[in-house]
Design an enzyme around this catalytic site. Structure first.
Site, PDB file in Angstrom:
ATOM      1  N   ASP A  10       1.026  -1.237   0.036  1.00  0.00           N
ATOM      2  CA  ASP A  10       0.146   0.120   0.115  1.00  0.00           C
ATOM      3  C   ASP A  10       0.824   1.253   0.147  1.00  0.00           C
ATOM      4  O   ASP A  10       0.828   2.051   0.998  1.00  0.00           O
ATOM      5  CB  ASP A  10      -0.982   0.039   1.421  1.00  0.00           C
ATOM      6  CG  ASP A  10      -0.277  -0.189   2.542  1.00  0.00           C
ATOM      7  OD1 ASP A  10       0.926  -0.354   2.670  1.00  0.00           O
ATOM      8  OD2 ASP A  10      -0.855   0.449   3.400  1.00  0.00           O
ATOM      9  N   ASP A  14       7.618   3.610   3.241  1.00  0.00           N
ATOM     10  CA  ASP A  14       8.484   2.567   3.656  1.00  0.00           C
ATOM     11  C   ASP A  14       8.167   1.227   2.587  1.00  0.00           C
ATOM     12  O   ASP A  14       9.045   0.570   2.057  1.00  0.00           O
ATOM     13  CB  ASP A  14       8.339   1.962   4.959  1.00  0.00           C
ATOM     14  CG  ASP A  14       6.838   1.855   5.472  1.00  0.00           C
ATOM     15  OD1 ASP A  14       5.962   2.779   5.029  1.00  0.00           O
ATOM     16  OD2 ASP A  14       6.675   1.172   6.434  1.00  0.00           O
ATOM     17  N   ASN A 158       1.690   0.725  17.410  1.00  0.00           N
ATOM     18  CA  ASN A 158       1.687   2.233  16.882  1.00  0.00           C
ATOM     19  C   ASN A 158       0.515   3.057  16.586  1.00  0.00           C
ATOM     20  O   ASN A 158       0.217   4.066  16.906  1.00  0.00           O
ATOM     21  CB  ASN A 158       2.605   2.527  15.798  1.00  0.00           C
ATOM     22  CG  ASN A 158       2.331   1.541  14.461  1.00  0.00           C
ATOM     23  OD1 ASN A 158       1.114   1.110  14.501  1.00  0.00           O
ATOM     24  ND2 ASN A 158       3.222   1.466  13.659  1.00  0.00           N
ATOM     25  N   GLU A 164      -0.513  -2.507  15.846  1.00  0.00           N
ATOM     26  CA  GLU A 164       0.255  -2.008  14.776  1.00  0.00           C
ATOM     27  C   GLU A 164      -0.722  -1.653  13.723  1.00  0.00           C
ATOM     28  O   GLU A 164      -1.790  -2.321  13.475  1.00  0.00           O
ATOM     29  CB  GLU A 164       1.345  -2.868  14.461  1.00  0.00           C
ATOM     30  CG  GLU A 164       2.042  -2.460  13.219  1.00  0.00           C
ATOM     31  CD  GLU A 164       1.459  -2.824  11.742  1.00  0.00           C
ATOM     32  OE1 GLU A 164       1.823  -2.305  10.988  1.00  0.00           O
ATOM     33  OE2 GLU A 164       0.891  -3.786  11.715  1.00  0.00           O
ATOM     34  N   ASN A 166      -1.170  -2.155  10.133  1.00  0.00           N
ATOM     35  CA  ASN A 166      -1.516  -2.869   9.261  1.00  0.00           C
ATOM     36  C   ASN A 166      -2.496  -3.828   9.997  1.00  0.00           C
ATOM     37  O   ASN A 166      -3.404  -4.275   9.374  1.00  0.00           O
ATOM     38  CB  ASN A 166      -0.349  -3.589   8.479  1.00  0.00           C
ATOM     39  CG  ASN A 166       0.558  -2.804   7.805  1.00  0.00           C
ATOM     40  OD1 ASN A 166      -0.037  -1.833   7.250  1.00  0.00           O
ATOM     41  ND2 ASN A 166       1.876  -3.144   7.601  1.00  0.00           N
ATOM     42  N   HIS A 239       9.832   0.414   8.144  1.00  0.00           N
ATOM     43  CA  HIS A 239       9.375  -0.554   8.452  1.00  0.00           C
ATOM     44  C   HIS A 239       9.324  -2.021   7.117  1.00  0.00           C
ATOM     45  O   HIS A 239       9.805  -3.076   7.515  1.00  0.00           O
ATOM     46  CB  HIS A 239       7.922  -0.623   8.632  1.00  0.00           C
ATOM     47  CG  HIS A 239       7.719   0.124   9.927  1.00  0.00           C
ATOM     48  ND1 HIS A 239       8.062  -0.003  11.251  1.00  0.00           N
ATOM     49  CD2 HIS A 239       7.053   1.804  10.002  1.00  0.00           C
ATOM     50  CE1 HIS A 239       7.777   1.116  12.055  1.00  0.00           C
ATOM     51  NE2 HIS A 239       7.140   2.001  11.013  1.00  0.00           N
ATOM     52  N   ASP A 240       8.734  -1.520   6.004  1.00  0.00           N
ATOM     53  CA  ASP A 240       8.394  -2.661   5.157  1.00  0.00           C
ATOM     54  C   ASP A 240       9.690  -3.248   4.502  1.00  0.00           C
ATOM     55  O   ASP A 240       9.642  -4.659   4.331  1.00  0.00           O
ATOM     56  CB  ASP A 240       7.474  -2.086   4.395  1.00  0.00           C
ATOM     57  CG  ASP A 240       6.233  -1.640   4.531  1.00  0.00           C
ATOM     58  OD1 ASP A 240       5.869  -2.163   5.584  1.00  0.00           O
ATOM     59  OD2 ASP A 240       5.547  -0.758   3.814  1.00  0.00           O
TER      60      ASP A 240
END
Length: 309
Positions: A10, A14, A158, A164, A166, A239-240
């Site tokens: 998405d 990141d 977060n 989190e 996602n 992150h990703d």
């Protein structure tokens, strides 16, 4: 060994870094990219995916998937990623057309047309497409090599104190993914919060002095400010790409085989990934949790890929 992957994403700053890592690393063969509503609306993140693939010279099928979670309205993250999903940069006009298939069908087709055990799934956003693919064609579970997803955390959130982003966006789809009998590694905030774009990292990227490195510098300039304002990170976590790094070189992360369940109905804990640390339970699970990261080797991987581009 070259790893064949499907990126479900998405984009997202990141996510953009993960796509550049995939395009620039010689041991990654991207078989397809699918998009899902998450950081921004499906229309915006799909446009971003097409532009990023064009920028990186990545000519692969790209298809739009679900625009909203399975059972919930979509909540996006403009405070972190801006109104475009990639504020701070200008993407090139896409040189490829969007694949006419639904993203879920592209995932299923790619897996079913490949030899069993040769495709790894790397979900970088809400797990809506992956959960829907499992529901539509359960046989993909036995044919996928592994799933390395960015999301969750053992003891940190977060989007909320417990969750989190996602996972909170689509906990029902996450539950489907964690419950399927395939190898799943949760690459969560426990490790990604340490993968920060520090000034030293950005200096190394700027020193490459290429169009891609200039793009990354501009990308990070916006991301630094949004993360500082919203989450008080002086250097933003990227992150990703950590989930993809786990496929490229599993020794970059330390993981443990532990059961994970997802809270879907808690008043304060919806989206929480509850990790069961009871030692007599672990042998019954196929889920794994990333617990430690070699940050220096992670950035060597990412910066090397940027230099290759």
């Amino acid at each position: 060994m070259v790893k064949s992957v499907i990126l479900d994403c998405d984009p997202g700053h990141d996510d953009a870094m993960a796509i550049l890592l995939a395009a620039g690393h010689p041991d990654v063969h991207v078989r397809a990219i699918t998009t899902v509503g998450g950081n921004q609306t499906l229309e915006k993140v799909t446009r971003n995916a097409l532009g990023l693939a064009t920028l990186a010279g990545l000519n692969v099928p790209i298809a739009a998937g679900h625009e909203a979670p399975l059972d919930r309205p979509l909540v996006t993250s403009p405070e972190i990623h801006g109104e475009s999903g990639l504020d701070g940069v200008t993407l090139p006009k896409p040189t490829m057309d969007l694949d006419p298939r639904h993203g879920v069908n592209l995932i299923i087709d790619t897996i079913m047309e490949s030899e069993p055990g040769t495709i790894s799934l790397v979900p970088l956003g809400p797990l809506t497409n992956i959960g829907a693919a499992v529901q539509k064609e359960p046989e993909i579970v036995s044919r996928v090599a592994e799933v390395s997803l960015m999301g969750g955390g053992m003891s940190v959130g977060n989007a909320t104190a417990a969750a989190e982003f996602n996972i909170l966006t689509d906990p029902e789809a996450t539950s489907i993914v964690f419950s399927a009998p395939w190898k799943v590694t949760m690459v969560g905030l426990d490790v990604t919060h340490y993968a920060q774009a520090t000034p030293e990292v950005l200096d190394r990227i700027r020193a490459i002095n290429s169009p891609i490195s200039h793009f990354v510098n501009d990308l990070m300039a916006f991301f630094i400010q949004s993360n500082l304002a919203e989450q008080n990170f002086a250097a933003p976590p990227i992150h990703d790409p950590v989930a993809l790094a786990n496929i490229i070189d599993p020794t970059i992360l330390k993981t443990e085989r532990l059961p994970i369940v997802v809270e879907t109905q808690g008043e304060y804990t919806t989206g929480m990934t509850l990790v069961d640390r009871r030692p007599w339970i672990t042998s019954l699970t196929t889920t794994h949790v990333a617990t430690e990261i070699d940050v220096e080797r992670f950035w060597d991987l990412v910066i090397g890929a940027i230099a290759n581009l």
